[in-house]
Design an enzyme around this catalytic site. Structure first.
Site, PDB file in Angstrom:
ATOM      1  N   SER A   1       0.924  -1.292   0.019  1.00  0.00           N
ATOM      2  CA  SER A   1       0.106  -0.169  -0.031  1.00  0.00           C
ATOM      3  C   SER A   1       0.894   1.349  -0.042  1.00  0.00           C
ATOM      4  O   SER A   1       0.333   2.447  -0.102  1.00  0.00           O
ATOM      5  CB  SER A   1      -0.967   0.133   1.278  1.00  0.00           C
ATOM      6  OG  SER A   1      -2.172  -0.929   1.024  1.00  0.00           O
TER       7      SER A   1
ATOM      8  N   LYS B   1       0.218   3.621  -2.820  1.00  0.00           N
ATOM      9  CA  LYS B   1      -1.054   4.593  -2.617  1.00  0.00           C
ATOM     10  C   LYS B   1      -0.479   6.067  -2.620  1.00  0.00           C
ATOM     11  O   LYS B   1      -0.993   7.088  -2.903  1.00  0.00           O
ATOM     12  CB  LYS B   1      -1.879   4.480  -1.470  1.00  0.00           C
ATOM     13  CG  LYS B   1      -2.668   3.023  -1.697  1.00  0.00           C
ATOM     14  CD  LYS B   1      -3.538   2.836  -0.365  1.00  0.00           C
ATOM     15  CE  LYS B   1      -4.539   1.900  -0.716  1.00  0.00           C
ATOM     16  NZ  LYS B   1      -3.977   0.512  -0.216  1.00  0.00           N
TER      17      LYS B   1
ATOM     18  N   SER C   1      -5.991   3.460   4.293  1.00  0.00           N
ATOM     19  CA  SER C   1      -5.563   2.697   3.069  1.00  0.00           C
ATOM     20  C   SER C   1      -6.481   1.964   2.633  1.00  0.00           C
ATOM     21  O   SER C   1      -6.461   0.823   2.149  1.00  0.00           O
ATOM     22  CB  SER C   1      -4.600   1.577   3.736  1.00  0.00           C
ATOM     23  OG  SER C   1      -3.577   1.044   3.063  1.00  0.00           O
TER      24      SER C   1
ATOM     25  N   LYS D   1       3.474   6.566   4.567  1.00  0.00           N
ATOM     26  CA  LYS D   1       2.586   5.400   4.602  1.00  0.00           C
ATOM     27  C   LYS D   1       3.242   3.882   4.707  1.00  0.00           C
ATOM     28  O   LYS D   1       4.322   3.757   4.564  1.00  0.00           O
ATOM     29  CB  LYS D   1       2.177   5.474   2.833  1.00  0.00           C
ATOM     30  CG  LYS D   1       0.938   4.483   2.529  1.00  0.00           C
ATOM     31  CD  LYS D   1      -0.297   5.091   2.775  1.00  0.00           C
ATOM     32  CE  LYS D   1      -1.191   4.138   2.656  1.00  0.00           C
ATOM     33  NZ  LYS D   1      -1.175   2.870   3.517  1.00  0.00           N
TER      34      LYS D   1
END
Length: 388
Positions: free
Chosen positions: A67, A70, A122, A229
């Site tokens: 993730s 992202k 997320s 992140k």
């Protein structure tokens, strides 16, 4: 192996060799001792202002990055759409596995709230909604991601999904993700979102308030953390892209396929902030600049206040300035005219260049006769010749 692949491998080798030489030259033994053993298979500590790598471990090997993908999805979203764009969620967009924001077909949500849910909660559904909104399909959005990666200089990366779910050759390197993080930090809206511990967003039909919490525990564990992140799949292992700011200096850390990634990042920062310092550059003393044919013989000069720059420990002693000005100006002169620049260096590395402008106005002296006019024209021609 075709020529393009050979060139890519050469670039990777040169980048690795340059970083290794840099580390050896600047921190002979402190690198290993200062960071210690990391649980992550790949890691990099990056100083975004200069683009220098302070520490690396297998930094150019492409790996699944889950993730943390992202960050690219959010960057393209904010660069492509206004933050207040209202989006209607489609059933096609929310058919996705994994972590979710909880979007349903028919929901309405603004782009900025969608990006907030993407980065904090997320949400894989949020990633897909962004992809369909911006590009019309997942493959078309992946093309946008790869194009943007090329612009950033990410040579080790292949983007296939907007969420980071493992598919095809979806992968990146620790170094490439540091480049992406630096690009995201340039966007004030994204930088602010990445640093939020919680946020209240609105979505639904009718819209309702929803509180989302950041998965990045480093924001609570490390006092200087400012984002960014997390990511995890069984294939990728634990991934983390983070940024921290201390005493004016900003660093970025990336780890891929790690175990104890919180402590990995704190170890990287504890080492990194001993290697850099934020140094305010000094305002130079500027001379008055002579003016030919003016009612005053010279004008004062000014330059903007110089910025604070991040230097390696010890580089402060190599700071120097270089003032570039013409020998004189011709009247008339108006305040605010750019007439030169002051350049700042640390050793041979240029830190920045600031314009030098006139701080005063002076009119030309009246010209009475032909002889004086001729002398003035001759002087102007001579001045232009001297500037060449």
């Amino acid at each position: 192996m075709n020529g393009r692949k050979i060139l890519k491998h050469i670039r990777r080798w040169l980048a690795g060799a340059t970083a290794a030489l840099f580390c050896l030259a600047c921190t002979p033994a402190a690198q290993a001792e200062g960071v210690g053993g990391l649980s992550s298979l790949s890691a990099v500590l990056y100083e975004p202002e200069s683009g220098r790598v302070l520490y690396e471990k297998d930094a150019h090997t492409p790996r699944p990055m889950a993730s943390t993908t992202k960050l690219m999805t959010a960057l393209i979203a904010m660069e492509s759409c206004p933050p207040d764009l209202e989006i209607e969620v489609t059933a096609e967009a929310v058919r996705v596995e994994g972590s979710a924001l909880g979007l349903r077909a028919g929901d309405r949500i603004t782009m900025v709230d969608l990006v907030t849910g993407l980065l904090l909660a997320s949400g894989n559904d949020a990633a897909n909604v962004i992809a369909y909104t911006v590009a019309g399909s997942i493959p078309a959005f992946a093309e946008r991601m790869n194009e943007r990666a090329v612009e950033i200089g990410m040579e080790d990366s292949v983007f296939v999904t907007p969420s980071g779910l493992d598919e095809g050759g979806h992968s990146s390197s620790a170094y490439d993700m540091a480049l992406l993080a630096a690009e995201v930090l340039k966007n004030e809206t994204l930088a602010s979102i990445c640093g939020m511990k919680t946020a209240v967003i609105e979505f639904g039909n009718p819209p309702r308030e929803v509180t989302v919490s950041n998965h990045n525990k480093l924001l609570r564990l490390y006092p200087y953390a400012i984002g960014m992140k997390t990511g995890f799949t069984k294939k990728s292992g634990r991934c983390l892209v983070s940024a921290a700011r201390k005493d004016g200096a900003t660093l970025i850390a990336v780890t891929l396929n790690g175990g104890d990634y919180w402590n990995d990042h704190m170890a990287l920062y504890n080492y990194g902030f001993t290697q850099v310092e934020a140094v305010p550059l000094a305002l130079p003393a500027l001379p008055d600049l002579p003016v030919a044919g003016g009612q005053t013989g010279a004008v004062a000069l000014s330059t903007p206040a110089p910025p604070v720059k991040t230097l390696l420990a010890g580089e402060r002693d190599t700071l120097r300035t270089q003032i570039e000005l013409p020998k004189f100006l011709f009247a008339p002169v108006t305040a605010g005219e750019e007439v030169g620049r002051v350049r700042y260096f640390a050793g041979e590395r240029e830190l920045c260049a600031l314009p030098i402008t006139t701080a005063e106005t002076t009119a030309a002296r009246p010209v009475a006769g032909y002889g004086e006019r001729f002398a003035r024209i001759l002087g102007e021609l001579l001045g232009e010749f001297l500037r060449l």
